[in-house]
Scaffold this motif. Structure first.
Motif, PDB file in Angstrom:
ATOM      1  N   ALA A  80       0.695  -1.432   0.014  1.00  0.00           N
ATOM      2  CA  ALA A  80      -0.006  -0.099   0.029  1.00  0.00           C
ATOM      3  C   ALA A  80       0.780   1.050  -0.179  1.00  0.00           C
ATOM      4  N   LEU A  81       1.883   1.298   0.970  1.00  0.00           N
ATOM      5  CA  LEU A  81       2.731   2.306   0.888  1.00  0.00           C
ATOM      6  C   LEU A  81       3.312   2.700  -0.458  1.00  0.00           C
ATOM      7  N   GLU A  82       3.884   1.747  -1.207  1.00  0.00           N
ATOM      8  CA  GLU A  82       4.779   2.149  -2.337  1.00  0.00           C
ATOM      9  C   GLU A  82       3.632   2.425  -3.402  1.00  0.00           C
ATOM     10  N   TYR A  83       2.508   1.633  -3.207  1.00  0.00           N
ATOM     11  CA  TYR A  83       1.321   2.193  -4.339  1.00  0.00           C
ATOM     12  C   TYR A  83       1.037   3.673  -4.364  1.00  0.00           C
ATOM     13  N   VAL A  84       0.849   4.161  -2.879  1.00  0.00           N
ATOM     14  CA  VAL A  84       0.585   5.561  -2.894  1.00  0.00           C
ATOM     15  C   VAL A  84       1.759   6.321  -3.411  1.00  0.00           C
ATOM     16  N   PHE A 150      -7.024  -5.047  -0.133  1.00  0.00           N
ATOM     17  CA  PHE A 150      -8.031  -3.951   0.415  1.00  0.00           C
ATOM     18  C   PHE A 150      -9.257  -4.270  -0.372  1.00  0.00           C
ATOM     19  N   SER A 151     -10.526  -4.000   0.059  1.00  0.00           N
ATOM     20  CA  SER A 151     -11.427  -3.842  -0.827  1.00  0.00           C
ATOM     21  C   SER A 151     -12.329  -2.787  -0.161  1.00  0.00           C
ATOM     22  N   GLY A 152     -13.469  -2.261  -0.876  1.00  0.00           N
ATOM     23  CA  GLY A 152     -14.480  -1.565  -0.416  1.00  0.00           C
ATOM     24  C   GLY A 152     -13.820  -0.238  -0.195  1.00  0.00           C
TER      25      GLY A 152
END
Length: 192
Positions: A80-84, A150-152
């Protein structure tokens, strides 16, 4: 401001917008509402420059930073951190160029790239991304979980946080799933 002038958009033979004119001034909050297939996402695609109008024009300030949220969270193994952080294209480009310069042992290019990275405050990017995700309710362990986990609402927050992470002021942000904004923790957003 965003200005739509005599806008016409077609999908095949179907006319979605015909001679549409509107102005959205800075600071205005606008909701785009309509039944499925009426052209809401098509209009947003026009703003993202993914398609062109069949007639008329759209104008917006060149210096505005635009951000949007796709409808679905991608099934990626990226943390998640790298995606951001990936949302900051300039940072990722400079990071890539620096890797090449280091491999070539090009001292001049390395120094130049470090100067550019310093200009965009790149040395704090991980802290800023982590702070943003934390403000949206992500725990420390979730920062290293893959985006596909992660979803929703959590997935939507990852998508949303990717856009403004390092861009500074976002002048215009939209999503085709407005209920996401209701779910999000408002305490995570800071103005200033």
């Amino acid at each position: 401001m965003i200005v739509f002038s005599s806008l016409q958009i077609r999908r095949g033979t179907r006319v979605l917008l015909d001679n549409a004119t509107a102005t959205i001034n800075p600071g205005q909050k606008v909701g785009l509402v309509g039944k499925n297939g009426c052209g809401k996402s098509t209009l947003l695609s026009l703003l993202k420059k993914e398609l062109s109008a069949d007639a008329g024009s759209v104008s917006l300030p060149a210096n505005w930073a635009m951000a949007w949220v796709n409808q679905e969270t991608p099934a990626l193994d990226v943390p998640a951190l790298e995606y951001v952080i990936d949302g900051d294209r300039e940072y990722r480009q400079l990071e890539s160029e620096l890797l090449v310069a280091n491999e070539k042992n090009d001292g001049h290019a390395i120094a130049t790239l470090h100067g550019k990275l310093d200009t965009i405050n790149a040395w704090t990017i991980r802290a800023r991304a982590a702070n943003l995700l934390s403000g949206l309710g992500f725990s420390q362990p979730q920062l290293t979980q893959p985006v596909r986990a992660f979803s929703g609402g959590s997935g939507a927050c990852a998508l949303i946080s990717r856009k403004p992470c390092c861009a500074g002021l976002i002048c215009c942000c939209w999503t085709s799933r407005p209920t996401i904004w209701i779910w999000m923790r408002s305490s995570g957003w800071k103005s200033g």
